[in-house]
Motif scaffolding. Structure first.
Motif, PDB file in Angstrom:
ATOM      1  N   ILE A 112     -27.293  -2.659  -7.799  1.00  0.00           N
ATOM      2  CA  ILE A 112     -28.581  -2.429  -7.152  1.00  0.00           C
ATOM      3  C   ILE A 112     -28.512  -3.118  -5.787  1.00  0.00           C
ATOM      4  CG2 ILE A 112     -31.083  -2.614  -7.370  1.00  0.00           C
ATOM      5  CD1 ILE A 112     -29.533  -1.172  -9.751  1.00  0.00           C
ATOM      6  N   PRO A 113     -28.501  -2.360  -4.695  1.00  0.00           N
ATOM      7  CA  PRO A 113     -28.371  -2.981  -3.371  1.00  0.00           C
ATOM      8  C   PRO A 113     -29.645  -3.679  -2.911  1.00  0.00           C
ATOM      9  CG  PRO A 113     -28.599  -0.613  -3.148  1.00  0.00           C
ATOM     10  CD  PRO A 113     -28.553  -0.910  -4.626  1.00  0.00           C
ATOM     11  N   ARG A 114     -29.477  -4.587  -1.949  1.00  0.00           N
ATOM     12  CA  ARG A 114     -30.640  -5.209  -1.318  1.00  0.00           C
ATOM     13  C   ARG A 114     -31.488  -4.101  -0.716  1.00  0.00           C
ATOM     14  NH1 ARG A 114     -28.840  -9.590   2.762  1.00  0.00           N
ATOM     15  NH2 ARG A 114     -26.903  -8.477   2.537  1.00  0.00           N
ATOM     16  N   GLY A 115     -32.775  -4.295  -0.728  1.00  0.00           N
ATOM     17  CA  GLY A 115     -33.676  -3.283  -0.189  1.00  0.00           C
ATOM     18  C   GLY A 115     -34.299  -2.424  -1.272  1.00  0.00           C
ATOM     19  N   GLY A 155     -28.922  10.080  -0.806  1.00  0.00           N
ATOM     20  CA  GLY A 155     -27.851   9.102  -1.043  1.00  0.00           C
ATOM     21  C   GLY A 155     -26.555   9.459  -0.347  1.00  0.00           C
ATOM     22  N   GLN A 156     -25.579   8.590  -0.445  1.00  0.00           N
ATOM     23  CA  GLN A 156     -24.315   8.760   0.264  1.00  0.00           C
ATOM     24  C   GLN A 156     -23.152   8.760  -0.705  1.00  0.00           C
ATOM     25  OE1 GLN A 156     -24.155   5.476   2.949  1.00  0.00           O
ATOM     26  NE2 GLN A 156     -25.939   6.121   4.096  1.00  0.00           N
ATOM     27  N   ARG A 157     -22.038   9.307  -0.227  1.00  0.00           N
ATOM     28  CA  ARG A 157     -20.775   9.263  -0.970  1.00  0.00           C
ATOM     29  C   ARG A 157     -19.708   8.744  -0.031  1.00  0.00           C
ATOM     30  NH1 ARG A 157     -20.138  14.007  -5.189  1.00  0.00           N
ATOM     31  NH2 ARG A 157     -22.294  14.101  -5.863  1.00  0.00           N
ATOM     32  N   HIS A 198     -36.148   3.211  -5.194  1.00  0.00           N
ATOM     33  CA  HIS A 198     -35.293   3.221  -6.384  1.00  0.00           C
ATOM     34  C   HIS A 198     -33.889   3.622  -5.934  1.00  0.00           C
ATOM     35  CE1 HIS A 198     -33.878   3.675 -10.383  1.00  0.00           C
ATOM     36  NE2 HIS A 198     -34.090   4.969 -10.505  1.00  0.00           N
ATOM     37  N   THR A 199     -33.029   2.618  -5.779  1.00  0.00           N
ATOM     38  CA  THR A 199     -31.697   2.824  -5.217  1.00  0.00           C
ATOM     39  C   THR A 199     -30.645   2.166  -6.101  1.00  0.00           C
ATOM     40  OG1 THR A 199     -32.667   2.712  -3.018  1.00  0.00           O
ATOM     41  CG2 THR A 199     -30.297   2.460  -3.140  1.00  0.00           C
ATOM     42  N   PHE A 200     -29.499   2.845  -6.252  1.00  0.00           N
ATOM     43  CA  PHE A 200     -28.374   2.238  -6.959  1.00  0.00           C
ATOM     44  C   PHE A 200     -27.068   2.834  -6.454  1.00  0.00           C
ATOM     45  CE2 PHE A 200     -30.104   5.632  -9.585  1.00  0.00           C
ATOM     46  CZ  PHE A 200     -28.992   6.418  -9.864  1.00  0.00           C
ATOM     47  N   GLU A 201     -25.986   2.054  -6.607  1.00  0.00           N
ATOM     48  CA  GLU A 201     -24.647   2.478  -6.204  1.00  0.00           C
ATOM     49  C   GLU A 201     -23.735   2.485  -7.424  1.00  0.00           C
ATOM     50  OE1 GLU A 201     -24.645   0.511  -1.748  1.00  0.00           O
ATOM     51  OE2 GLU A 201     -23.375  -0.361  -3.291  1.00  0.00           O
ATOM     52  N   PHE A 224     -34.002   7.074  -3.965  1.00  0.00           N
ATOM     53  CA  PHE A 224     -35.290   7.763  -4.071  1.00  0.00           C
ATOM     54  C   PHE A 224     -36.406   6.856  -3.588  1.00  0.00           C
ATOM     55  CE2 PHE A 224     -32.890  10.245  -7.124  1.00  0.00           C
ATOM     56  CZ  PHE A 224     -33.309  11.531  -6.837  1.00  0.00           C
ATOM     57  N   ARG A 225     -37.407   7.462  -3.009  1.00  0.00           N
ATOM     58  CA  ARG A 225     -38.601   6.730  -2.561  1.00  0.00           C
ATOM     59  C   ARG A 225     -39.807   7.319  -3.279  1.00  0.00           C
ATOM     60  NH1 ARG A 225     -41.417   7.790   2.817  1.00  0.00           N
ATOM     61  NH2 ARG A 225     -43.126   6.356   2.668  1.00  0.00           N
ATOM     62  N   PHE A 226     -40.534   6.452  -3.982  1.00  0.00           N
ATOM     63  CA  PHE A 226     -41.777   6.851  -4.648  1.00  0.00           C
ATOM     64  C   PHE A 226     -42.936   6.299  -3.821  1.00  0.00           C
ATOM     65  CE2 PHE A 226     -39.030   5.998  -8.539  1.00  0.00           C
ATOM     66  CZ  PHE A 226     -38.664   7.317  -8.697  1.00  0.00           C
ATOM     67  N   GLU A 227     -43.866   7.147  -3.448  1.00  0.00           N
ATOM     68  CA  GLU A 227     -45.059   6.728  -2.703  1.00  0.00           C
ATOM     69  C   GLU A 227     -46.260   7.063  -3.577  1.00  0.00           C
ATOM     70  OE1 GLU A 227     -47.070   5.032   0.446  1.00  0.00           O
ATOM     71  OE2 GLU A 227     -44.924   5.388   0.475  1.00  0.00           O
ATOM     72  N   ILE A 228     -46.956   6.028  -4.043  1.00  0.00           N
ATOM     73  CA  ILE A 228     -48.107   6.196  -4.934  1.00  0.00           C
ATOM     74  C   ILE A 228     -49.358   5.790  -4.164  1.00  0.00           C
ATOM     75  CG2 ILE A 228     -49.176   5.488  -7.107  1.00  0.00           C
ATOM     76  CD1 ILE A 228     -45.585   4.767  -6.796  1.00  0.00           C
TER      77      ILE A 228
END
Length: 113
Positions: A63-66, A13-15, A98-101, A31-35
């Motif tokens: 929750i950003p696009r993508g 992630g970024q700051r 799984h991304t959030f800002e 985060f990226r989950f690969e199942i």
């Protein structure tokens, strides 16, 4: 189950900081989950995680696009608890992003916990 392979990768992630007057900080978690279903037959897969929930109105969670849209938000009336559910065919893979800002006044410090 050894026939279900789950890889979790922190995408780093970024700051950042923005604004001249009323500066705000933004922290992105990614985060990226690969199942992968290594079984020969379809299997129902469920992935649970959380998004942060702010009790302070000056702190925003977006929750950003993508990001992969959860199947269920606020699962069992628990704010922030999310569920992704999918029937995964034998030999198939599924990626969840799984991304959030979190954006907040630069003068404040986030308390995690």
């Amino acid at each position: 189950d050894r026939r279900m392979d789950v890889q979790v990768t922190d995408q780093g992630g970024q700051r950042g900081e923005q604004g001249i007057i009323g500066k705000r900080k933004t922290e992105t978690t990614d985060f990226r989950f690969e199942i992968t279903n290594r079984r020969s037959q379809p299997t129902e897969v469920e992935v649970y995680d959380r998004y942060p929930v702010s009790k302070n109105k000056s702190i925003e969670v977006e929750i950003p696009r993508g990001a992969t849209e959860p199947t269920t938000r606020d699962l069992d009336n628990q704010p922030g608890l999310v569920l992704w559910r999918k029937r995964l065919q034998g030999g198939a893979s599924w990626t969840i992003r799984h991304t959030f800002e979190v954006t907040y006044p630069a003068s404040e410090r986030l308390r995690r916990g």
